[in-house]
Design an enzyme around this catalytic site. Sequence first.
Site, PDB file in Angstrom:
ATOM      1  N   HIS B 253      41.611  25.328  35.105  1.00 30.67           N
ATOM      2  CA  HIS B 253      41.620  26.759  35.407  1.00 30.67           C
ATOM      3  C   HIS B 253      40.522  27.012  36.421  1.00 30.67           C
ATOM      4  O   HIS B 253      39.404  26.526  36.264  1.00 30.67           O
ATOM      5  CB  HIS B 253      41.366  27.546  34.118  1.00 30.67           C
ATOM      6  CG  HIS B 253      41.676  29.007  34.236  1.00 30.67           C
ATOM      7  ND1 HIS B 253      40.910  29.850  35.005  1.00 30.67           N
ATOM      8  CD2 HIS B 253      42.644  29.774  33.697  1.00 30.67           C
ATOM      9  CE1 HIS B 253      41.418  31.079  34.914  1.00 30.67           C
ATOM     10  NE2 HIS B 253      42.479  31.051  34.131  1.00 30.67           N
ATOM     11  N   ARG B 273      41.156  38.645  38.698  1.00 32.63           N
ATOM     12  CA  ARG B 273      41.714  38.617  40.057  1.00 32.63           C
ATOM     13  C   ARG B 273      42.961  39.495  40.164  1.00 32.63           C
ATOM     14  O   ARG B 273      43.145  40.195  41.147  1.00 32.63           O
ATOM     15  CB  ARG B 273      42.011  37.174  40.470  1.00 32.63           C
ATOM     16  CG  ARG B 273      40.754  36.409  40.854  1.00 32.63           C
ATOM     17  CD  ARG B 273      41.008  34.924  41.008  1.00 32.63           C
ATOM     18  NE  ARG B 273      41.161  34.258  39.708  1.00 32.63           N
ATOM     19  CZ  ARG B 273      42.033  33.307  39.443  1.00 32.63           C
ATOM     20  NH1 ARG B 273      42.868  32.893  40.371  1.00 32.63           N
ATOM     21  NH2 ARG B 273      42.100  32.776  38.244  1.00 32.63           N
TER      22      ARG B 273
END
Lengths: 252, 633
Positions: B253, B273
Amino acid sequence: MGYLAKFRLWRGDHGTGSLVDYEVEVNEGEVVLDVLHRIQATQANDLAIRWNCKAGKCGSCSAEVNGRPRLMCLTRMNTFEEDEVVTVTPLRAFPVIRDLVTDVSYNYAKAREVPAFQPPEGLQPGEYRMAQEDVQRSQEFRKCIECFLCQNTCHAIRDHEENKRAFAGPRVLMRVAELDMHPLDTLDRKRMAQDDLGLGYCNITKCCTEVCPEHIHITDNALIPLKERVADQKYDPIRWLGSKIRVRSKSE
Amino acid sequence: MSDMERYAFDVVVIGAGGAGLRAAIAAREAGKSVAILSKSLFGKAHTVMAEGGIAASMANVNPNDGWKVHFCDTMRGGKFLNQYRMAELHAREAPDRVWELESWGALFDRTKDGKISQRNFGGHEYPRLAHVGDRTGLEMIRTLQQRIVALQQEDKRIHGDYEARVRVFAECSATDLFTTGEGDEQRVSGVLAYWRPSGTFVLFSAKAVVIATGGIGKSFKVTSNSWEYTGDGHALAMLAGGSLVNMEFVQFHPTGMVWPPSVKGILVTESVRGDGGVLTNSEGRRFMFDYIPDVFRDKYATTEEEADRWYTDPDNNKRPPELLPRDEVARAINTEVKAGRGSPHGGVFLDVSKRLPAETIKAKLPSMWHQFKELADVDITLEPMEVGPTCHYVMGGVEVDPDSQAVVGVRGLFCAGEAAGGLHGSNRLGGNSLSDLLVFGRRAGDAAAEYVAGTPEGTLDEAQVQRAIDTALEPFSRATGENPYEIQSELQQVMNDYVGIIRTKHEMEQALKLIDDLKLRARELSVVGGREYNPGWHLALDLPKQLLVSEAIARSALTREESRGGHTRDDYPAMEPEWRKVNLICRIDGDGVDVVSQPLPLMPAELAALFDGKELSKYLTEDELSALGKEKA
C-alpha cells in the site's frame, strides 16, 4: 534516544499471581504495547497479551496502566517520566486467564440477549432510504470497537460482581440505544432494557464515557436518552391507562 | 488425547473475518450446522482495519456506473492477469451484498436522497465505495457479527439453544486439516485446533471446510497486517494437496505511516487521496504527474489545474494521478525517496490540510485524524502526514474454482477472501477487498452447504490426529533451542529486504537460501512456560506455515521474469504480454515448494467487447487479439 524503563507486570493465572519487575529498552515514539512486545520477545516469551491491530481499531489490548483502564496500543511512553515505574495489570472486572489476558465472555453473553435489528416487513434490500442526520446518532455508537473498557470501569460491574447477572453494562445498553435510534428498526426494546438488562443500575456517573478510546458520549448520547425514553413510555399517563384497561399486557 | 474436545459439524469455517463470517451465514441459512474458528476474539479480525469502503456499482452517486464498468476497472487494475470469471461475478454481485448488509443493520453514510453514499478511490472510474467515514471495515465486521448473533437468536427460539446450529470458537486456532480416502476419493474429513486460553486441543469432524484465513503480511517487517496474518490457510490448503496461484503478487500500500518507528507500516487510508489529499516530495512538487504510465495516460489528468477541477466536475475532467492504482503510487513513492527527495523520516508528504477545511477533514476522515494525533502528535488538519509503502495484501492465494470457490485438487475444501487467489490479478484496487469477502464468502458458504448435502460422513484417522498433536507439542520438549520470536523477526527482515517492493534475481536467490536456513532452525524451536495462553508457543505453531508460504512467494517471484502490478523486477522492468498468459502455481514438493506454469484462461469475446482494441493491445499478444477479433492498434 532510547532509555531503560522500569515495568511492573502482573503475571499469573486464575487464582494466583504477582507483580514482576522488568527493565526494558524504550525508544522514541513507542507505546506501552511496543514495550511489552519487547519484553515478550527477549525476556518472557510466554507473557500473555491480547492484541491485534496495534492502531486503536480492534479493541483487543485493553489493560490497566498505572491503574487506569486503557488500550495499550494508544498509551504513549512519553506520557510517563523516564524514571517512573509503569505498572500494567489485567482488567479488574473480568476473570484473569493468564497474565494480562482476561475472560471477557460476559460481554458477549449479554450482547446476545439484545434482539437484533428488525427492519419493516416487506422492505427489500436496496430500498432503504435514510437521511444522514437520522443515521448519525446511531453511527456514533457503532464506532464502538468493543474494547470493554467501559464495562470494566463501570462501578456497577467493577465493584459489584453480583450485579453481572442483572446488569448488562454500558456497552450493551448503548447497543439498545443504537437500535432504538435506528431510523428503520421496528422493535421496541425499551422495557427490556429496564427489566432484563438492568438500565436502572446505571446512575450516570459517566465513568464509561471517560475511558472510551473512541470518545463516544456513551452516557450523554446513549444512556441518558435511553433512560428518558424508558421513562416516557413507563410514565406516559395514556399508556399507563391503556396497560390497565387491557386484560393482559405484553410482558405479563 | 483424553483432554481433547470433539465436535461434529457439517461445515467448519476457519477464520472469522468478513469472508469467514459471510460463508458461515450462507451455510447456516442453507440449513447446515457451522463452526467458526477465530484466532482472536469474535469481531476483532483484520477486516476491522479496512477503512475506505466496499466497492459496488450501485450507481447512487454517478448514474453511469454499472457492473461492466466495475469489471473493466478491476481487470485494468490487475493488469489483465485476473481470473476473468471471478472479476465478472464480483462486479455483478457486489451491490446485492452491500444492500444485504443494510438489511442486517449496517448504517452507511448517506447521499442527499437517502441512499448509500459512495466515494472515489484509486482505479475506480466513478464514486463507488460504500463507506462509513473511514471505519468501513468495522461496520462490516460488526454487522456480520450481529447477523450471526441474530441467527443464533433464531436458533434459540426454535431449538432452545443459541449454539444449536452456529457456534463461534473464539481464540481457537486451526493447526491441521485432515483428509480421508485415496486418489479421486480423497476428501476433507476434519480439522484439529487448539484453544489459545487453555492450550487444549479440539477435534472437529466435518464434511466441508472453508478457509478464510486472510493474508500473509506478517512475514514482512513493514506491514499494515496484524499478528494473525501468517498465511495459515495458504499452508493448510497446500499441505492438504491444494495449490497456490500468483503468490508473487504482493500489494504494498503506498501510504503507511513512517514515523514514529513503532507505528511504521500502519495504514493511512486511500480515502485521504480520494477526498482531495495530494502527494508531494521534499521540493514541494506533486510528483505523481511524473509517473503516469502509458497504459493509463488517457485516463489521468496531466496538469494540476485539471486534476483539481475533477473533484467538483468529474464528468468533464480527468482524475488526479494520486488516484492511480496502488502499485503505481507505491513505486513512485519508492523512487522519490531513493532519489533523495523524501520527507525527514524516509517517506513523502501526504497533505489534506491545505485542501479541505478542518471540520470536513474531521468528519470525513475521523479515524485518520485520531490516529495521527494519538500516535504521531501530528494534526492532519494543520500539517502534512509523512507516508511510505507498507506490505498490505496478497493478490495471490489458494487456487479455486471461480464459481464455487472449491479448492482445486481437494474435495470438500473451499476458500474465500484474501486467502483465495485470482480475482485481483496482479494488483487489487482499493475497496475491492471488502466486496470480495462478501461476494465470495457467500459463494463459498453456499457451495460448501451444497457439497455437504451429497457427501457421506468421512472418518478421522486417530493415528494421524495423534501425530499432529505430538508435532504441535514438540517445542515444549526442547529445553534449549531456537526462539520463535527471533526466527520470525529474521524472516520479516529477509522478506522486506529481498522480496519487497523492488526485486532482483540475485536478491531473491539470497532470500530462498536464507529461508531454507530458517526452516532448518525452525525444526529446533523451543518454548518456555505452559500451555495456557502462551504466545511463544502460538507463534511456534504459526511459524512453519509462515516459512512455507514465504518460500512460495519468493520462488514465484524469482520465476516471473517481468514486472506487473505488485511484482516489480529491477532486472525485468517491462510488462510482457507473453507472461500475462501465465499463472504460476505452487505445490508442496517434499518439504519445500515447487512452481509450475499454467495457462490463464482468456476472457470470452462478450467480456472482451467491453474494452476497446487499443487498450487490449497494450496487454494481450497478437494471437490473443486476433482470437478475440480485435485488431492490433
